[in-house]
Write a protein that holds these residues in place. Structure first.
Motif, PDB file in Angstrom:
ATOM      1  N   LYS A 177       0.839  -1.205   0.000  1.00 54.00           N
ATOM      2  CA  LYS A 177       0.000   0.000   0.000  1.00 54.00           C
ATOM      3  C   LYS A 177       0.872   1.253   0.000  1.00 54.00           C
ATOM      4  O   LYS A 177       0.600   2.202  -0.740  1.00 54.00           O
ATOM      5  CB  LYS A 177      -0.934   0.019   1.209  1.00 54.00           C
ATOM      6  N   PHE A 180       2.371   1.698  -3.444  1.00 49.82           N
ATOM      7  CA  PHE A 180       1.423   2.274  -4.400  1.00 49.82           C
ATOM      8  C   PHE A 180       1.205   3.758  -4.132  1.00 49.82           C
ATOM      9  O   PHE A 180       1.136   4.563  -5.067  1.00 49.82           O
ATOM     10  CB  PHE A 180       0.085   1.535  -4.338  1.00 49.82           C
ATOM     11  N   ASP A 181       1.117   4.127  -2.867  1.00 44.10           N
ATOM     12  CA  ASP A 181       0.922   5.541  -2.526  1.00 44.10           C
ATOM     13  C   ASP A 181       2.070   6.404  -3.045  1.00 44.10           C
ATOM     14  O   ASP A 181       1.851   7.516  -3.538  1.00 44.10           O
ATOM     15  CB  ASP A 181       0.782   5.705  -1.013  1.00 44.10           C
ATOM     16  N   ARG A 201      -0.676  -1.612 -12.061  1.00 42.70           N
ATOM     17  CA  ARG A 201      -1.320  -2.179 -10.883  1.00 42.70           C
ATOM     18  C   ARG A 201      -2.837  -2.045 -10.948  1.00 42.70           C
ATOM     19  O   ARG A 201      -3.569  -2.968 -10.582  1.00 42.70           O
ATOM     20  CB  ARG A 201      -0.767  -1.508  -9.615  1.00 42.70           C
ATOM     21  N   LEU A 202      -3.302  -0.906 -11.409  1.00 38.78           N
ATOM     22  CA  LEU A 202      -4.754  -0.717 -11.505  1.00 38.78           C
ATOM     23  C   LEU A 202      -5.368  -1.582 -12.605  1.00 38.78           C
ATOM     24  O   LEU A 202      -6.457  -2.135 -12.435  1.00 38.78           O
ATOM     25  CB  LEU A 202      -5.067   0.758 -11.767  1.00 38.78           C
ATOM     26  N   ASP A 207      -2.241  -5.678  -5.915  1.00 40.41           N
ATOM     27  CA  ASP A 207      -2.171  -5.040  -4.595  1.00 40.41           C
ATOM     28  C   ASP A 207      -3.177  -3.908  -4.404  1.00 40.41           C
ATOM     29  O   ASP A 207      -3.184  -3.262  -3.357  1.00 40.41           O
ATOM     30  CB  ASP A 207      -0.753  -4.500  -4.312  1.00 40.41           C
ATOM     31  N   VAL A 208      -4.005  -3.636  -5.404  1.00 35.55           N
ATOM     32  CA  VAL A 208      -5.047  -2.611  -5.312  1.00 35.55           C
ATOM     33  C   VAL A 208      -6.283  -3.127  -6.039  1.00 35.55           C
ATOM     34  O   VAL A 208      -6.177  -4.023  -6.889  1.00 35.55           O
ATOM     35  CB  VAL A 208      -4.601  -1.270  -5.943  1.00 35.55           C
ATOM     36  N   ARG A 210      -8.949  -3.576  -8.808  1.00 36.73           N
ATOM     37  CA  ARG A 210      -8.811  -3.385 -10.246  1.00 36.73           C
ATOM     38  C   ARG A 210      -9.692  -2.231 -10.718  1.00 36.73           C
ATOM     39  O   ARG A 210     -10.846  -2.118 -10.329  1.00 36.73           O
ATOM     40  CB  ARG A 210      -9.188  -4.663 -10.982  1.00 36.73           C
TER      41      ARG A 210
END
Length: 277
Positions: A177, A180-181, A201-202, A207-208, A210
């Motif tokens: 997290k 990603f931030d 990632r999206l 890890d996030v 979709r």
């Protein structure tokens, strides 16, 4: 004023009056990870770095060093960082990571983002210091706060990494997290690599949650600035989504960026056309 005088006095003591040219081949750490950190002098993307060009083309490194030393003594923190960068890497004169670290700390205290970045690199690669990821993260955050956007990508990579080497603090844990931030912060600031990481990632839900729309958005921003992998991802996504025109567009964009993967995709497409004819 007194602080400036103290810094000059300190630099006069720690900066040698001359350097011995030469690349130290026997340094194990230098062979393992050459060329770490950043000079303050940055050229256009793809161009030779101005500092490297200066040192490569110099007919007398001793004279070049003397000029740089005087600039550092006159308060030029960019030159101070550049001197430290050379000592950190040891390409143009004998490496001295201890001296490099000392100079970088002086430059960092005076607000040099590049020096903070280089301190992070020194501690990440363990050049003359222990590898401590928490310290690496602190220096990268300071560099980012001082305006060095690319430090966000390094923070993202750091928090995405599970440290397990013997010379790394054993309690460092991967924090996806936080990774990603940091990628997202860098993406909003315009870092192309961060935009790719966020988009990938999206798009794939790594890890996030979709988010196909947001994933495409960030990948497109990365692709138009020359990130080959972003164009590849968009081509593959649209290919399997059945959006032929968008697939062809991003495939050809990836080809123009030199993607072997996209070149093979185009060859397969052309073969299929021939077989169907």
């Amino acid at each position: 004023m007194q602080d400036s005088l103290r810094i000059v006095s300190l630099l006069e003591r720690v900066l040698p009056e001359y350097v011995a040219p030469g690349f130290v081949q026997h340094s194990t750490w230098l062979q393992a990870s050459p060329g770490i950190g950043l000079p303050s002098q940055q050229g256009f993307e793809g161009a030779v770095n101005p500092l490297v060009a200066l040192l490569e083309e110099s007919s007398g490194l001793s004279v070049t060093y003397w000029v740089m030393r005087q600039q550092a003594l006159n308060g030029d923190i960019d030159t101070l960082n550049d001197l430290a960068w050379v000592w950190l890497n040891g390409k143009y004169w004998r490496a001295d990571p201890a001296l490099a670290g000392r100079l970088l700390r002086i430059a960092a205290l005076q607000g040099s983002a590049a020096a903070c970045f280089n301190l992070a690199q020194q501690h990440y690669f363990g050049r003359g210091v222990a590898v401590v990821y928490a310290r690496v993260a602190s220096f990268y955050r300071r560099a980012f706060d001082l305006g060095l956007v690319q430090a966000a990508a390094r923070l993202g990579d750091l928090y995405d990494e599970q440290a397990n080497a013997a010379d790394v603090e054993p309690d460092w844990q991967r924090e996806p997290k936080r990774a990603f931030d940091w990628y997202l912060q860098g993406a909003h600031k315009g870092d192309a690599g961060c935009r790719f990481e966020v988009g990938y990632r999206l798009l794939h839900g790594v890890d996030v949650p979709r988010d196909l729309k947001a994933g495409q958005y960030w990948l497109e921003l990365a692709a138009v600035t020359g990130i080959t992998a972003a164009a590849e991802e968009l081509a593959v996504f649209h290919r399997f989504s059945g959006k032929t025109l968008r697939y062809l567009y991003w495939r050809d964009q990836a080809v123009s960026l030199g993607s072997e993967r996209a070149i093979n995709m185009k060859a397969d497409d052309q073969l299929q056309v021939v077989q169907q004819a």
